[in-house]
Design an enzyme around this catalytic site. Structure first.
Site, PDB file in Angstrom:
ATOM      1  N   HIS A  70       0.847  -1.194   0.000  1.00 51.49           N
ATOM      2  CA  HIS A  70       0.000   0.000   0.000  1.00 51.49           C
ATOM      3  C   HIS A  70       0.879   1.240   0.000  1.00 51.49           C
ATOM      4  CE1 HIS A  70      -2.465   3.136   2.252  1.00 51.49           C
ATOM      5  NE2 HIS A  70      -3.141   2.934   1.137  1.00 51.49           N
ATOM      6  N   SER A  71       0.593   2.170  -0.907  1.00 48.78           N
ATOM      7  CA  SER A  71       1.284   3.447  -0.945  1.00 48.78           C
ATOM      8  C   SER A  71       2.796   3.242  -1.119  1.00 48.78           C
ATOM      9  CB  SER A  71       0.962   4.235   0.332  1.00 48.78           C
ATOM     10  OG  SER A  71       1.427   5.555   0.256  1.00 48.78           O
ATOM     11  N   LEU A  72       3.614   3.789  -0.223  1.00 53.20           N
ATOM     12  CA  LEU A  72       5.065   3.648  -0.333  1.00 53.20           C
ATOM     13  C   LEU A  72       5.493   2.187  -0.248  1.00 53.20           C
ATOM     14  CD1 LEU A  72       7.819   5.109  -0.518  1.00 53.20           C
ATOM     15  CD2 LEU A  72       7.828   5.195   1.980  1.00 53.20           C
TER      16      LEU A  72
ATOM     17  N   SER B 104       4.237  -0.274  -1.755  1.00 55.76           N
ATOM     18  CA  SER B 104       4.249  -0.849  -3.098  1.00 55.76           C
ATOM     19  C   SER B 104       5.526  -0.467  -3.844  1.00 55.76           C
ATOM     20  CB  SER B 104       3.021  -0.383  -3.877  1.00 55.76           C
ATOM     21  OG  SER B 104       3.044   1.029  -4.063  1.00 55.76           O
TER      22      SER B 104
ATOM     23  N   PHE C 243      -1.645  -1.166  -4.073  1.00 58.08           N
ATOM     24  CA  PHE C 243      -2.854  -0.419  -3.702  1.00 58.08           C
ATOM     25  C   PHE C 243      -2.494   1.056  -3.511  1.00 58.08           C
ATOM     26  CE2 PHE C 243      -3.710  -4.565  -1.277  1.00 58.08           C
ATOM     27  CZ  PHE C 243      -4.247  -5.169  -2.406  1.00 58.08           C
TER      28      PHE C 243
END
Length: 699
Positions: A350-352, A354, A494
């Site tokens: 999720h976010s960073l 990923s 995500f």
């Protein structure tokens, strides 16, 4: 009169059952005098501390039964360790404590519960201690057997419990105070209801999880310790994600479950924030942090600075080491606890998180360990070994006559990519061919795929391994990327900023032939209002504009407001085209010349002119509806990053979110943990690799 007798007298006077005119809310209920005693059925609970409040949560029915069987197994029961919650927690019966297996978490108290009383504030029932519950049960058994009620007991906290009858049992919490003479008087507090057995209290007890685990997914969080608007940890958010997946398996994979083809997917969190901020960097930051707006600065240091930490070679190394080592450690431990596991492994970020996983995946090696292989490096189409040689490159540039010059100097394709204008001039290459060669190789610099990293956006190098350091040409920080102990099947991102970071690193496009060395699939999933999310496909196909794949609603079809919006758009375009066509016809008939000699030629022109709008109409419509045609009728080639399948998948916004996208921007970035549409897409793609499909395909 003694204080004890006085207390008993007050208790008797406040007894709600003797007088029918009592103001108490409790009423005397009918009972069977000759009812026989039946032992109470225990249920096991564990205690969670949330916001400094204790909350007692029941184990699921299967776990409670296993704990009860272990409890009654004999003398060695106190040494037993019982796995619960799908194997994610262990209960040490002797200690009556519950410990997390795969992550760090404070242990929680476990209790074998039979008697409960209503709490003081939230009206939730709280279990009595095991020892006092046994005293209550013994008293209850005597009362039932002898048919002698109105039994009074005193709890270890000097609170009074009165058993009026089998259906009316009350807990009194006395309030003590001192009078002016120093003596203590006792006032009776509001009575609370007492219940025997878990079936008598309003509590949800879930069924156990399927024992069979088909697939394992590691979930890596983004910046900061909190992962949603409720400031919950990655463990709590992944718990929600897992719960949603279990519900969707029952509703959308019902046939496969009935045929015992599937069990469940296990999602395990990976935490890197705590190890990063335990390095002492927080102390260093605190020294230089200004004292004003303290809370905002603390939030910045604890959350937003994680992005800058990842761009620092020192702390980037800490982050990638933590993520990779945690996933390897959990994977090894998982196999030890599940020796029969034969499923695959996927990863989600999720976010960073990923971006961290993306960088780790791009730096993996294949099973042979050949860094320069097609799978093990970021390559352009020209770099893929047998795809193109130096001779073929020069032939494309119509410079085949210089092949012998380069062969004489022992310059291959990779060496030629390093040559400067002066080098080519010294080899006797004329100015025109020099410019062609330099321009051709400089054009490949911006593509993901030069097999070597660049120290700046304008440098191009050949792949080289420096000790354990593998530099890759996507502008990554030069750190040692650890190797994973498994090959992920799918990578789910995500709300991912991967596309933005690659662009900022100096990359303009991703070569269509590139794929991760060890991972076959890649899905970039995002909410349309997510301010942190960016697309990937335009970097693979920069010259074509097309919409992302719309993720179907988990109940099928599109959301009503989206269908309405598209219908209104199509209707307005039809009205516009019809109106313009009518105006053209009216204007032409008004301006038509009256001369008979010109009439025939103008009529021919009019027929041609009228055919033009008719040909324009479908073109106008096509300009308004290309997403539908692109997605359904004319698939776009988005390269091999996801095995030839689409990469970008967008969620459908909710009706309330469409009113003000700015208002829901932050929430949109944190919505994935409880999104049924997101979870269903993950499950669908995972089970498709095993040949198992949804009961009914979503549209």
């Amino acid at each position: 009169m003694s204080s004890g007798e006085s207390y008993q007298e007050q208790l008797s006077q406040s007894d709600p059952s003797p007088s029918p005119n009592s103001s108490s809310s409790f009423e005397l209920l009918d009972m069977d005098v000759g009812s026989s005693y039946e032992p109470v059925s225990p249920h096991w609970f564990y205690c969670k501390v949330i916001d400094s409040k204790e909350l007692w949560i029941p184990f699921n029915s299967e776990d409670s039964q296993q704990l009860e069987e272990a409890h009654g197994s004999g003398k060695d029961c106190n040494e037993r360790v019982v796995p619960t919650d799908g194997g994610r927690y262990d209960v040490h019966l002797g200690e009556r404590m519950r410990y997390a297996v795969y992550w760090d978490e404070l242990p929680s108290e476990v209790r074998r519960c039979t008697w409960f009383y209503k709490g003081d504030k939230d009206n939730k029932y709280v279990p009595y201690s095991e020892s006092f519950s046994q005293v209550l049960e013994d008293t209850y058994m005597l009362a039932v057997t002898l048919d002698e009620w109105k039994k009074k007991l005193e709890s270890p906290n000097r609170e009074i419990i009165v058993l009026h009858n089998p259906k009316l049992m009350v807990h009194y919490q006395p309030i003590t105070g001192s009078d002016e003479w120093g003596s203590t008087s006792t006032e009776q507090g509001r009575p609370r209801s007492v219940k025997r057995g878990v079936e008598s209290i309003p509590v949800d007890i879930h069924c156990g999880e399927p024992l069979q685990i088909d697939h394992l997914v590691f979930v890596v969080h983004g910046i900061g310790p909190a992962c949603d608007l409720r400031f919950r940890s990655i463990v709590q958010c992944v718990n929600d994600f897992r719960s949603v997946s279990l519900n969707l398996l029952q509703t959308h994979f019902k046939k496969a479950q009935e045929n015992q083809q599937i069990g469940r997917v296990e999602f395990l969190p990976v935490n890197w924030h705590s190890p990063l901020h335990s390095t002492g960097v927080d102390i260093d930051l605190q020294r230089i942090t200004l004292p004003s707006i303290n809370r905002l600065r603390h939030f910045t240091n604890d959350t937003i600075l994680d992005v800058f930490f990842y761009n620092s070679p020192t702390y980037c190394q800490t982050i990638v080491d933590t993520v990779a080592s945690e996933m390897n450690r959990i994977y090894t431990l998982f196999l030890q606890r599940n020796p029969d596991f034969k499923g695959g492994v996927s990863i989600a970020g999720h976010s960073l998180g990923s971006l961290i996983l993306f960088d780790i995946l791009t730096n993996q090696k294949d099973s042979i360990g050949d860094i320069d292989s097609e799978k093990g490096s970021l390559s352009t189409a020209e770099d893929l070994g047998d795809v193109s040689t130096l001779e073929e490159e020069l032939k494309k540039l119509q410079l085949s006559e210089f092949v012998t010059v380069f062969e004489k100097e022992k310059v291959d394709r990779e060496a030629l990519a390093l040559c400067t204008d002066r080098d080519l001039q010294e080899m006797g290459i004329p100015l025109g061919p020099r410019k062609k060669i330099l321009n051709h190789f400089s054009a490949t610099k911006s593509s993901v795929g030069i097999n070597r990293p660049t120290m700046s956006a304008s440098e191009v190098n050949i792949p080289k391994e420096k000790g354990d350091y593998l530099d890759v040409g996507i502008g990554q920080v030069s750190v040692k990327y650890p190797r994973l102990n498994y090959k992920p099947e799918i990578f789910f991102a995500f709300g991912s900023p991967i596309g933005m970071f690659l662009t900022v690193r100096g990359l303009r496009r991703i070569d269509p032939n590139y794929k991760f060395p060890t991972c076959k699939g890649f899905f970039n999933i995002y909410h349309p209002f997510d301010p942190v999310a960016y697309r990937i496909e335009p970097m693979v196909v920069p010259g074509v504009e097309f919409e992302p794949m719309l993720i179907p609603h988990h109940k099928g079809r599109k959301r009503m407001h989206l269908e309405l919006r598209e219908g209104l758009t199509r209707m307005s375009m039809d009205l516009k085209n019809n109106l313009l066509g009518s105006l053209r016809m009216a204007w032409k008939s008004f301006t038509r010349a009256p001369y008979p000699a010109l009439q025939a030629s103008e009529m021919a022109e009019d027929t041609e002119a009228e055919s033009e709008p008719s040909s324009e109409k479908p073109s106008d419509a096509n300009t308004e509806e290309p997403p539908v045609e692109v997605k359904e009728e004319a698939p776009i080639n988005v390269g091999m990053l996801n095995g030839g399948q689409r990469i970008d998948y967008v969620l459908q916004e909710k009706p309330i979110e469409s009113f003000n996208e700015y208002l829901f921007a932050l929430q949109s970035h944190l919505c994935y943990w409880e999104s049924e549409d997101t979870v269903l897409l993950v499950l669908k793609e995972i089970y498709q690799t095993q040949g198992i499909f949804l009961d009914q395909p979503l549209q």
